[in-house]
Design a protein around this motif. Sequence first.
Motif, PDB file in Angstrom:
ATOM      1  N   LYS A 156      39.150  41.998  45.204  1.00 49.78           N
ATOM      2  CA  LYS A 156      38.811  42.663  43.944  1.00 49.78           C
ATOM      3  C   LYS A 156      37.323  42.968  43.960  1.00 49.78           C
ATOM      4  N   LEU A 157      36.996  44.253  43.854  1.00 46.90           N
ATOM      5  CA  LEU A 157      35.614  44.708  43.792  1.00 46.90           C
ATOM      6  C   LEU A 157      35.411  45.403  42.458  1.00 46.90           C
ATOM      7  N   GLY A 158      34.693  44.782  41.557  1.00 45.80           N
ATOM      8  CA  GLY A 158      34.526  45.375  40.238  1.00 45.80           C
ATOM      9  C   GLY A 158      35.866  45.505  39.532  1.00 45.80           C
ATOM     10  N   ASP A 159      36.262  46.759  39.227  1.00 48.32           N
ATOM     11  CA  ASP A 159      37.516  47.008  38.515  1.00 48.32           C
ATOM     12  C   ASP A 159      38.666  47.381  39.441  1.00 48.32           C
ATOM     13  N   THR A 160      38.455  47.339  40.747  1.00 49.18           N
ATOM     14  CA  THR A 160      39.467  47.785  41.698  1.00 49.18           C
ATOM     15  C   THR A 160      39.950  46.616  42.552  1.00 49.18           C
ATOM     16  N   THR A 161      41.270  46.470  42.671  1.00 53.42           N
ATOM     17  CA  THR A 161      41.880  45.444  43.513  1.00 53.42           C
ATOM     18  C   THR A 161      42.672  46.119  44.618  1.00 53.42           C
TER      19      THR A 161
ATOM     20  N   ALA B  99      21.372  46.435  54.982  1.00 51.33           N
ATOM     21  CA  ALA B  99      20.236  45.889  54.238  1.00 51.33           C
ATOM     22  C   ALA B  99      20.667  45.184  52.953  1.00 51.33           C
ATOM     23  N   ASN B 100      21.806  45.579  52.405  1.00 48.17           N
ATOM     24  CA  ASN B 100      22.292  45.014  51.144  1.00 48.17           C
ATOM     25  C   ASN B 100      23.797  44.777  51.251  1.00 48.17           C
ATOM     26  N   PRO B 101      24.200  43.777  52.065  1.00 47.54           N
ATOM     27  CA  PRO B 101      25.623  43.575  52.319  1.00 47.54           C
ATOM     28  C   PRO B 101      26.326  42.798  51.207  1.00 47.54           C
ATOM     29  N   ILE B 102      27.641  42.840  51.249  1.00 46.21           N
ATOM     30  CA  ILE B 102      28.464  41.879  50.516  1.00 46.21           C
ATOM     31  C   ILE B 102      28.501  40.614  51.381  1.00 46.21           C
ATOM     32  N   VAL B 103      28.179  39.467  50.821  1.00 49.91           N
ATOM     33  CA  VAL B 103      28.176  38.229  51.598  1.00 49.91           C
ATOM     34  C   VAL B 103      29.326  37.345  51.123  1.00 49.91           C
ATOM     35  N   LEU B 104      30.344  37.233  51.967  1.00 53.19           N
ATOM     36  CA  LEU B 104      31.526  36.439  51.650  1.00 53.19           C
ATOM     37  C   LEU B 104      31.325  35.004  52.127  1.00 53.19           C
ATOM     38  N   ARG B 105      31.743  34.048  51.290  1.00 58.26           N
ATOM     39  CA  ARG B 105      31.677  32.633  51.643  1.00 58.26           C
ATOM     40  C   ARG B 105      33.040  31.994  51.329  1.00 58.26           C
ATOM     41  N   PRO B 106      34.033  32.243  52.191  1.00 58.08           N
ATOM     42  CA  PRO B 106      35.382  31.745  51.893  1.00 58.08           C
ATOM     43  C   PRO B 106      35.457  30.225  51.919  1.00 58.08           C
TER      44      PRO B 106
ATOM     45  N   PHE C 204      30.716  36.216  45.312  1.00 61.54           N
ATOM     46  CA  PHE C 204      29.894  37.275  45.895  1.00 61.54           C
ATOM     47  C   PHE C 204      29.640  38.419  44.906  1.00 61.54           C
ATOM     48  N   ALA C 205      28.473  39.047  45.047  1.00 60.05           N
ATOM     49  CA  ALA C 205      28.137  40.255  44.299  1.00 60.05           C
ATOM     50  C   ALA C 205      28.475  41.479  45.145  1.00 60.05           C
ATOM     51  N   VAL C 206      28.695  42.611  44.492  1.00 59.24           N
ATOM     52  CA  VAL C 206      29.054  43.843  45.191  1.00 59.24           C
ATOM     53  C   VAL C 206      28.093  44.953  44.770  1.00 59.24           C
ATOM     54  N   PRO C 207      27.373  45.562  45.721  1.00 56.75           N
ATOM     55  CA  PRO C 207      26.483  46.681  45.370  1.00 56.75           C
ATOM     56  C   PRO C 207      27.279  47.956  45.136  1.00 56.75           C
ATOM     57  N   GLY C 208      26.594  48.998  44.696  1.00 54.72           N
ATOM     58  CA  GLY C 208      27.248  50.279  44.483  1.00 54.72           C
ATOM     59  C   GLY C 208      27.541  51.003  45.778  1.00 54.72           C
ATOM     60  N   ALA C 209      28.426  52.004  45.697  1.00 57.29           N
ATOM     61  CA  ALA C 209      28.767  52.824  46.861  1.00 57.29           C
ATOM     62  C   ALA C 209      27.600  53.745  47.210  1.00 57.29           C
ATOM     63  N   THR C 210      27.453  54.024  48.506  1.00 55.78           N
ATOM     64  CA  THR C 210      26.415  54.937  48.974  1.00 55.78           C
ATOM     65  C   THR C 210      26.991  55.835  50.064  1.00 55.78           C
ATOM     66  N   GLY C 211      26.372  57.019  50.228  1.00 57.79           N
ATOM     67  CA  GLY C 211      26.712  57.912  51.329  1.00 57.79           C
ATOM     68  C   GLY C 211      28.034  58.637  51.198  1.00 57.79           C
TER      69      GLY C 211
ATOM     70  N   ASN D  94      34.154  39.441  41.045  1.00 60.03           N
ATOM     71  CA  ASN D  94      34.807  39.894  42.268  1.00 60.03           C
ATOM     72  C   ASN D  94      35.518  38.707  42.922  1.00 60.03           C
ATOM     73  N   SER D  95      36.479  39.007  43.774  1.00 57.11           N
ATOM     74  CA  SER D  95      37.229  37.912  44.382  1.00 57.11           C
ATOM     75  C   SER D  95      37.879  38.356  45.689  1.00 57.11           C
ATOM     76  N   LEU D  96      37.912  37.453  46.652  1.00 55.38           N
ATOM     77  CA  LEU D  96      38.628  37.653  47.907  1.00 55.38           C
ATOM     78  C   LEU D  96      39.615  36.517  48.089  1.00 55.38           C
ATOM     79  N   THR D  97      40.870  36.849  48.431  1.00 52.28           N
ATOM     80  CA  THR D  97      41.885  35.839  48.736  1.00 52.28           C
ATOM     81  C   THR D  97      42.500  36.152  50.095  1.00 52.28           C
ATOM     82  N   LEU D  98      42.542  35.165  50.967  1.00 54.26           N
ATOM     83  CA  LEU D  98      43.173  35.283  52.282  1.00 54.26           C
ATOM     84  C   LEU D  98      44.334  34.299  52.328  1.00 54.26           C
ATOM     85  N   ASP D  99      45.536  34.821  52.560  1.00 54.57           N
ATOM     86  CA  ASP D  99      46.743  33.991  52.548  1.00 54.57           C
ATOM     87  C   ASP D  99      47.053  33.436  53.925  1.00 54.57           C
ATOM     88  N   ASN D 100      47.573  32.216  53.952  1.00 54.97           N
ATOM     89  CA  ASN D 100      48.122  31.605  55.167  1.00 54.97           C
ATOM     90  C   ASN D 100      47.176  31.752  56.360  1.00 54.97           C
TER      91      ASN D 100
END
Length: 313
Positions: free
Chosen positions: A75-80, A197-204, A244-251, A276-282
């Motif tokens: 889930k990034l902002g309002d989009t899953t 330079a401004n990544p999404i940093v995941l820490r599962p 994690f925080a999510v920056p805006g889209a670019t390019g 925002n949220s990340l889920t990894l199953d199994n």
Amino acid sequence: MPPISARTRLATVSALTALGAFASLGTATAAEPTLNGEWAPFTRCPVDAPAMLAADGFDRTPQCVVSTSAGGSIKLGDTTVTTGRTNLQIGVVQNADGTSSVVAPASGALVAEPASVPGGLLGLMCPSAIPVITGLCQSLENSSLNKITATMESVGAPYAFDQTAGVLTDMPIVALPVRIHLENPLLGDRCYIGTAANPIVLRPENRTYPEFGMTFFQGDGTVDAAGEMSRVNLTGATQNDSTFAVPGATGCGLNVGLINAAVNAKTGLPSASGNNSLTLDNTQTHLTGLNAPGTAVPRAGEILAENWHSAVE
């Protein structure tokens, strides 16, 4: 601003399509090797990286780590988006002082299958209050150009690896800098959420305890209770990160300012930590290394690399 004519909309779509077709031309990646026996999951372990080869087995001990998931969601902002298969592989050098260093494969630590974005471009940026975008939205109705895929990519070496956290729950296992590549002919080839330079940093973290198992094998991967190699298996856990925080889209697109604004407005980006949220199953996580690295001093890293290469079929 006057309304956009059908001719203008068509010309804009045609130009963007041409750009997307040009930008989609790329180079094929090399096929991963097939490895024998217990080495099988470790197809991208960077055993030949200088830091791994230099590990002596006394002050620095080399290991290979792989973690896969068949699917999940992000889930990034309002989009899953429902994710496909992910494959994370790293080398780890365990230091005598209890710290560790992470070594990424040259191709990047993370390989992920593209995922389809629900609703495509219509869902990602329409409706819009920007007249040019409104014109594009009208042109996209019932169009094959509507489909959009999102692929997670590494944009730097992982860090802060915690081997103990892989066995427990609610502790970050590793920090993984990534970006999301949005692909569609109308978006061009440089549309990303997150940058180097401004990544999404995941820490599962494990949300459920994994099942623990251990095997022993010879250097070439053949199972052997008296083998010089061991493999720890941590399987079946659900992993999650909602910090994690999510920056805006670019390019995105020819007129990158307008397309970026439309995508960000519709999806709620940038998005602060907690939204925002990340889920990894199994998840299936495996760690391997020499059973007694001290007996291989000062060539532990070199011997690990020799064993890996001996397992390539």
